[in-house]
Write a protein that holds these residues in place. Structure first.
Motif, PDB file in Angstrom:
ATOM      1  N   PRO A 195       0.797  -1.240   0.000  1.00 14.01           N
ATOM      2  CA  PRO A 195       0.000   0.000   0.000  1.00 14.01           C
ATOM      3  C   PRO A 195       0.826   1.285   0.000  1.00 14.01           C
ATOM      4  O   PRO A 195       0.328   2.328  -0.432  1.00 14.01           O
ATOM      5  CB  PRO A 195      -0.834  -0.131   1.278  1.00 14.01           C
ATOM      6  CG  PRO A 195      -0.091  -1.109   2.132  1.00 14.01           C
ATOM      7  CD  PRO A 195       0.560  -2.054   1.207  1.00 14.01           C
ATOM      8  N   GLN A 196       2.062   1.214   0.465  1.00 14.47           N
ATOM      9  CA  GLN A 196       2.889   2.438   0.504  1.00 14.47           C
ATOM     10  C   GLN A 196       3.603   2.703  -0.821  1.00 14.47           C
ATOM     11  O   GLN A 196       4.293   3.706  -0.972  1.00 14.47           O
ATOM     12  CB  GLN A 196       3.926   2.343   1.630  1.00 14.47           C
ATOM     13  CG  GLN A 196       5.148   1.489   1.325  1.00 14.47           C
ATOM     14  CD  GLN A 196       4.891  -0.011   1.526  1.00 14.47           C
ATOM     15  OE1 GLN A 196       3.776  -0.415   1.852  1.00 14.47           O
ATOM     16  NE2 GLN A 196       5.923  -0.818   1.372  1.00 14.47           N
ATOM     17  N   ILE A 197       3.407   1.826  -1.814  1.00 21.63           N
ATOM     18  CA  ILE A 197       4.082   1.988  -3.107  1.00 21.63           C
ATOM     19  C   ILE A 197       3.625   3.280  -3.768  1.00 21.63           C
ATOM     20  O   ILE A 197       2.439   3.606  -3.790  1.00 21.63           O
ATOM     21  CB  ILE A 197       3.808   0.773  -4.032  1.00 21.63           C
ATOM     22  CG1 ILE A 197       4.844   0.701  -5.172  1.00 21.63           C
ATOM     23  CG2 ILE A 197       2.421   0.797  -4.599  1.00 21.63           C
ATOM     24  CD1 ILE A 197       6.171   0.210  -4.752  1.00 21.63           C
ATOM     25  N   ARG A 198       4.570   4.027  -4.322  1.00 23.21           N
ATOM     26  CA  ARG A 198       4.254   5.311  -4.959  1.00 23.21           C
ATOM     27  C   ARG A 198       4.453   5.269  -6.474  1.00 23.21           C
ATOM     28  O   ARG A 198       3.735   5.950  -7.212  1.00 23.21           O
ATOM     29  CB  ARG A 198       5.131   6.412  -4.356  1.00 23.21           C
ATOM     30  CG  ARG A 198       4.861   6.675  -2.881  1.00 23.21           C
ATOM     31  CD  ARG A 198       5.891   7.619  -2.302  1.00 23.21           C
ATOM     32  NE  ARG A 198       5.918   8.894  -3.012  1.00 23.21           N
ATOM     33  CZ  ARG A 198       6.850   9.830  -2.816  1.00 23.21           C
ATOM     34  NH1 ARG A 198       7.815   9.626  -1.938  1.00 23.21           N
ATOM     35  NH2 ARG A 198       6.801  10.950  -3.499  1.00 23.21           N
ATOM     36  N   VAL A 199       5.441   4.473  -6.924  1.00 19.88           N
ATOM     37  CA  VAL A 199       5.714   4.353  -8.365  1.00 19.88           C
ATOM     38  C   VAL A 199       5.828   2.875  -8.707  1.00 19.88           C
ATOM     39  O   VAL A 199       6.640   2.165  -8.133  1.00 19.88           O
ATOM     40  CB  VAL A 199       7.025   5.077  -8.751  1.00 19.88           C
ATOM     41  CG1 VAL A 199       7.293   4.910 -10.243  1.00 19.88           C
ATOM     42  CG2 VAL A 199       6.950   6.551  -8.388  1.00 19.88           C
ATOM     43  N   LEU A 200       4.999   2.418  -9.650  1.00 16.73           N
ATOM     44  CA  LEU A 200       5.010   1.021 -10.083  1.00 16.73           C
ATOM     45  C   LEU A 200       5.265   0.980 -11.585  1.00 16.73           C
ATOM     46  O   LEU A 200       4.516   1.574 -12.361  1.00 16.73           O
ATOM     47  CB  LEU A 200       3.671   0.345  -9.757  1.00 16.73           C
ATOM     48  CG  LEU A 200       3.519  -1.109 -10.215  1.00 16.73           C
ATOM     49  CD1 LEU A 200       4.594  -2.003  -9.608  1.00 16.73           C
ATOM     50  CD2 LEU A 200       2.128  -1.647  -9.854  1.00 16.73           C
ATOM     51  N   ASP A 201       6.325   0.292 -11.974  1.00 15.70           N
ATOM     52  CA  ASP A 201       6.719   0.208 -13.387  1.00 15.70           C
ATOM     53  C   ASP A 201       6.897   1.601 -13.990  1.00 15.70           C
ATOM     54  O   ASP A 201       6.487   1.877 -15.118  1.00 15.70           O
ATOM     55  CB  ASP A 201       5.688  -0.594 -14.195  1.00 15.70           C
ATOM     56  CG  ASP A 201       5.616  -2.039 -13.729  1.00 15.70           C
ATOM     57  OD1 ASP A 201       6.607  -2.518 -13.138  1.00 15.70           O
ATOM     58  OD2 ASP A 201       4.585  -2.683 -13.960  1.00 15.70           O
ATOM     59  N   PHE A 202       7.495   2.492 -13.196  1.00 19.38           N
ATOM     60  CA  PHE A 202       7.797   3.868 -13.606  1.00 19.38           C
ATOM     61  C   PHE A 202       6.544   4.667 -13.932  1.00 19.38           C
ATOM     62  O   PHE A 202       6.596   5.644 -14.674  1.00 19.38           O
ATOM     63  CB  PHE A 202       8.772   3.877 -14.793  1.00 19.38           C
ATOM     64  CG  PHE A 202      10.093   3.238 -14.466  1.00 19.38           C
ATOM     65  CD1 PHE A 202      11.012   3.885 -13.673  1.00 19.38           C
ATOM     66  CD2 PHE A 202      10.390   1.972 -14.943  1.00 19.38           C
ATOM     67  CE1 PHE A 202      12.220   3.290 -13.357  1.00 19.38           C
ATOM     68  CE2 PHE A 202      11.604   1.365 -14.639  1.00 19.38           C
ATOM     69  CZ  PHE A 202      12.517   2.030 -13.841  1.00 19.38           C
ATOM     70  N   GLN A 203       5.395   4.242 -13.361  1.00 14.93           N
ATOM     71  CA  GLN A 203       4.152   5.007 -13.461  1.00 14.93           C
ATOM     72  C   GLN A 203       3.677   5.331 -12.044  1.00 14.93           C
ATOM     73  O   GLN A 203       3.610   4.439 -11.188  1.00 14.93           O
ATOM     74  CB  GLN A 203       3.069   4.210 -14.196  1.00 14.93           C
ATOM     75  CG  GLN A 203       3.276   4.137 -15.699  1.00 14.93           C
ATOM     76  CD  GLN A 203       2.095   3.505 -16.401  1.00 14.93           C
ATOM     77  OE1 GLN A 203       1.294   2.808 -15.785  1.00 14.93           O
ATOM     78  NE2 GLN A 203       1.986   3.725 -17.695  1.00 14.93           N
ATOM     79  N   LYS A 204       3.388   6.576 -11.820  1.00  9.52           N
ATOM     80  CA  LYS A 204       2.935   7.004 -10.501  1.00  9.52           C
ATOM     81  C   LYS A 204       1.601   6.352 -10.157  1.00  9.52           C
ATOM     82  O   LYS A 204       0.696   6.290 -10.985  1.00  9.52           O
ATOM     83  CB  LYS A 204       2.792   8.526 -10.475  1.00  9.52           C
ATOM     84  CG  LYS A 204       2.480   9.076  -9.090  1.00  9.52           C
ATOM     85  CD  LYS A 204       2.455  10.597  -9.115  1.00  9.52           C
ATOM     86  CE  LYS A 204       2.149  11.156  -7.720  1.00  9.52           C
ATOM     87  NZ  LYS A 204       2.109  12.633  -7.735  1.00  9.52           N
ATOM     88  N   VAL A 205       1.513   5.837  -8.949  1.00  5.51           N
ATOM     89  CA  VAL A 205       0.266   5.213  -8.488  1.00  5.51           C
ATOM     90  C   VAL A 205      -0.751   6.317  -8.184  1.00  5.51           C
ATOM     91  O   VAL A 205      -0.494   7.204  -7.361  1.00  5.51           O
ATOM     92  CB  VAL A 205       0.513   4.344  -7.238  1.00  5.51           C
ATOM     93  CG1 VAL A 205      -0.812   3.783  -6.727  1.00  5.51           C
ATOM     94  CG2 VAL A 205       1.492   3.226  -7.561  1.00  5.51           C
TER      95      VAL A 205
END
Length: 228
Positions: free
Chosen positions: A70-80
């Protein structure tokens, strides 16, 4: 910040990397959503890249990861985005959501003693030089647009900086070839000069040998006497 290249994420990752914030697993062989579960224990992780892994093609992949981390901010260089967080929370909320997560969280089978292991395909991950190029490119990115550009390059199989390294290597090879050609030309010129010098030395001695007998004969002849 760390790059790793493998097909399976080990358990208790938080014990060996307790302060991990950014993890790039691009171009690996991670297959199932359940293989990502160990990352949920790393509470400091804010950036994760799983580009060019089979797992990214799984249904609900992105929402599953956002729910697990849940604390992830960028996934696969795309902002969550906030909308994605809300969708993930709604999808995996309550008993039905927990059952869905359980159903789709299939994991890659591990080795069982006594069972013949299937031969694994040879990994074709980036080289160490490619890793350094990616790391430098991300570290020097000054905007989200730059990060998006790097993401597009990675998705297309392009490594930032690889072209420059190849051009540099090609230039070095061309310079070496030119130096070798110059050395060969110098050796040919030196050889030709040596042959010419040897020929001139030999010819001079022959001329001198041919002239010597004549000179002796002239000296042996007596001059004619006047009036005889």
């Amino acid at each position: 910040f760390i790059f790793l290249f493998f097909s399976r994420i080990g358990e208790n990752l938080q014990l060996s990397l307790p302060s991990l914030t950014e993890l790039v697993l691009t171009n690996n062989s991670i297959q199932e959503l359940g293989d990502l579960d160990p990352l949920a224990s790393v509470k400091t992780l804010t950036l994760l890249s799983l580009l060019r892994n089979p797992v990214t093609n799984k249904k609900h992949y992105r929402l599953y990861v956002i729910n697990k981390i849940p604390q992830i901010r960028v996934l696969d260089f795309q902002k969550v985005k906030l909308k994605e967080r809300q969708e993930a929370e709604k999808m995996f909320k309550g008993k039905r959501g927990a059952q869905l997560a359980k159903d789709i969280a299939k994991r890659t089978k591990t080795f069982t003693p006594g069972v013949a292991a299937q031969p694994e395909k040879k990994q074709t991950g980036p080289s160490q030089a490619d890793v350094e190029a990616i790391k430098n490119a991300i570290a020097n990115a000054s905007s989200l647009a730059e990060v998006e550009r790097l993401k597009g390059m990675l998705q297309a199989g392009q490594i930032p900086g690889r072209g420059l390294r190849q051009d540099s290597s090609r230039m070095e090879e061309e310079e070496e070839e030119e130096e070798e050609e110059e050395e060969e030309e110098e050796e040919e010129v030196e050889g030709a000069a040596a042959q010419m010098e040897a020929h001139m030395d030999g010819g001079g001695e022959e001329d001198m040998d041919e002239e010597d007998p004549g000179d002796d004969e002239d000296m042996d002849e007596e001059p004619p006497v006047n009036g005889s």
